[in-house]
Design an enzyme around this catalytic site. Structure first.
Site, PDB file in Angstrom:
ATOM      1  N   CYS A   1       0.076   4.042   2.277  1.00  9.27           N
ATOM      2  CA  CYS A   1       0.370   3.772   3.696  1.00  9.27           C
ATOM      3  C   CYS A   1       1.836   4.090   3.993  1.00  9.27           C
ATOM      4  CB  CYS A   1       0.095   2.308   4.036  1.00  9.27           C
ATOM      5  SG  CYS A   1      -1.613   1.804   3.744  1.00  9.27           S
TER       6      CYS A   1
ATOM      7  N   CYS B   1       0.861  -1.186   0.000  1.00  8.30           N
ATOM      8  CA  CYS B   1       0.000   0.000   0.000  1.00  8.30           C
ATOM      9  C   CYS B   1       0.895   1.233   0.000  1.00  8.30           C
ATOM     10  CB  CYS B   1      -0.904  -0.050   1.235  1.00  8.30           C
ATOM     11  SG  CYS B   1      -1.783   1.470   1.575  1.00  8.30           S
TER      12      CYS B   1
END
Lengths: 314, 112
Positions: free
Chosen positions: B36, B33
């Site tokens: 993230c 991700c």
């Protein structure tokens, strides 16, 4: 505290990093800034099949890291997760304030901030963002293991990412406003033959609803005007992009779609300010065309910086 | 991991978040991700600024599905803000566009 560079590149996507590779190899002190990690849109693309030099598919995140590693190998500095809190590109020395605490400056700047996913702009969208509505399949696909989900769009991103989502979801239904996909033929064929993928043609989403989280999606058939409520576990939106022009708004002219017009060498009417990649007004936006823009911008900026240094010395 | 951000699991949620007795910011993150990864240094920077006043926690979504489902989290990263009474406050922040200044503004609202 102010740190001086020869060239500052804003945006660490393919355009910005291609520019950084060329600039760093030309021995310009090169700084690349990004509010995220390197890679731009490529980093959240699950696979890239059309970038020359990679006969097998490469993961977008791996290609993004390779671009960054190559730029850093030649001495470019990449600053990740920074926020530009002030900037002035109008004068001969361009200044950028980072995170309200430090300033960097250079005689030339390349703005390669690309584009962000376009919102649908329909009721319920902001309410259910992150509560059922997503714009990144690689980030959020795994949340929908065994679920029935919908994808909005019909271009390359929508169809490619739908194929990726079939790894997790029980079913993927694509809602597309036309009666055929705009995606590449190879991708389209693969999707139409995938047993987990269904397509609802000629339809546009009108609203998202649900208690707590997203539960239903209302669509309208654009030909018959009939509306239908579809039960859904999640919706992924891939309906194109809008240019990220916050840094250059008011400094350079934007065309009617909001993109920046440049000369062939990526220069703008502001001396020392260049623009490259998806933010630019042009016909095609691909990784390859972004890389080409970045290359040209770096070469033009290099010439400009050498001249600027010579003028100061004279 | 920084000194100011701790990772918890769903088993710790009641104690660490609801019963914290102080404001809490909870970050749901995933692997693979990039948004993230991009959030992590911003989250840690803000955590450092509010050390001692606000608790900054992160929870790995893939390992804590039940909690994600219970809180209706379907995307990473997602930041959820809690007041000292353990109730959710303000707006959740999510996706790639989370700015450091936006996190800071929400945290300031928690302590005033």
């Amino acid at each position: 505290m102010t740190t001086k560079y020869d060239l500052i590149i804003v945006g660490a996507g393919p355009a910005g990093l291609a520019a950084a590779i060329y600039a760093a190899r030309a021995r310009l002190r090169t700084l690349v800034l990004d509010e995220s990690v390197a890679g731009g849109q490529v980093k959240t693309t699950h696979k890239v099949s059309n970038y020359p030099g990679f006969p097998e598919d490469i993961k977008g995140t791996d290609l993004a890291k390779a671009f960054a590693t190559q730029a850093e190998r030649f001495g470019a500095t990449i600053r990740r997760a920074i926020e530009i809190t002030a900037h002035d590109f109008s004068g001969p020395v361009k200044t950028i304030e980072l995170d309200e605490e430090e300033t960097v400056e250079a005689p030339a700047v390349i703005v390669a901030t690309g584009a962000r996913p376009r919102d649908l702009g329909i009721p319920g969208e902001s309410k259910y963002k992150g509560r059922g509505i997503s714009y990144c399949a690689t980030c959020d696909g795994a949340y929908f293991e065994g679920k029935d989900i919908h994808v909005i769009g019909g271009g390359n991103s929508a169809v490619e990412e739908s194929l990726f989502l079939t790894r997790f979801a029980r079913s993927v239904t694509i809602i597309h406003q036309f009666d055929h996909f705009q995606a590449e033929a190879a991708t389209t064929e693969e999707a139409l033959h995938n047993p987990k993928i269904e397509v609802i043609w000629d339809s546009e989403p009108r609203a998202f609803t649900g208690e707590g989280g997203l539960q239903a999606l209302t669509i309208e058939n654009v030909k018959t005007r009939k509306t239908t409520d579809l039960k859904t576990d999640g919706v992924f939106v891939f309906i194109g992009y809008v240019p990220r022009t916050d840094l250059v708004k008011g400094v350079v002219a934007l065309n009617k779609w909001g993109y920046v017009e440049t000369a062939e060498d990526m220069s703008t009417p502001v001396p020392g300010l260049y623009v490259a990649g998806d933010i630019r007004a042009k016909s095609f936006r691909q990784i390859t065309t972004a890389v080409a823009d970045g290359t040209i911008a770096a070469l033009a900026a290099q010439k400009y910086v050498k001249q600027a240094v010579a003028n100061v010395a004279a | 991991m920084s000194d100011h951000v701790r990772e918890i699991t769903e088993a710790d949620y009641e104690r660490e978040v609801v019963g914290a007795g102080q404001p809490v910011v909870l970050d749901f993150f995933s692997t693979e991700c990039p948004p993230c990864e991009a959030l992590a240094p911003k989250f840690e920077a803000v955590a450092g600024q509010f050390a001692g006043k606000v608790r900054f926690l992160k929870v790995f979504r893939q390992g804590n599905r039940e909690l994600a489902t219970r809180l209706g989290v379907t995307g990473s990263p997602t930041l959820i803000f809690f007041g000292p009474d353990g109730r959710e406050r303000g707006e959740r922040l999510g996706g790639e566009e989370i700015k450091r200044t936006a996190i800071k503004a929400q945290v300031e609202a928690l302590i005033t």
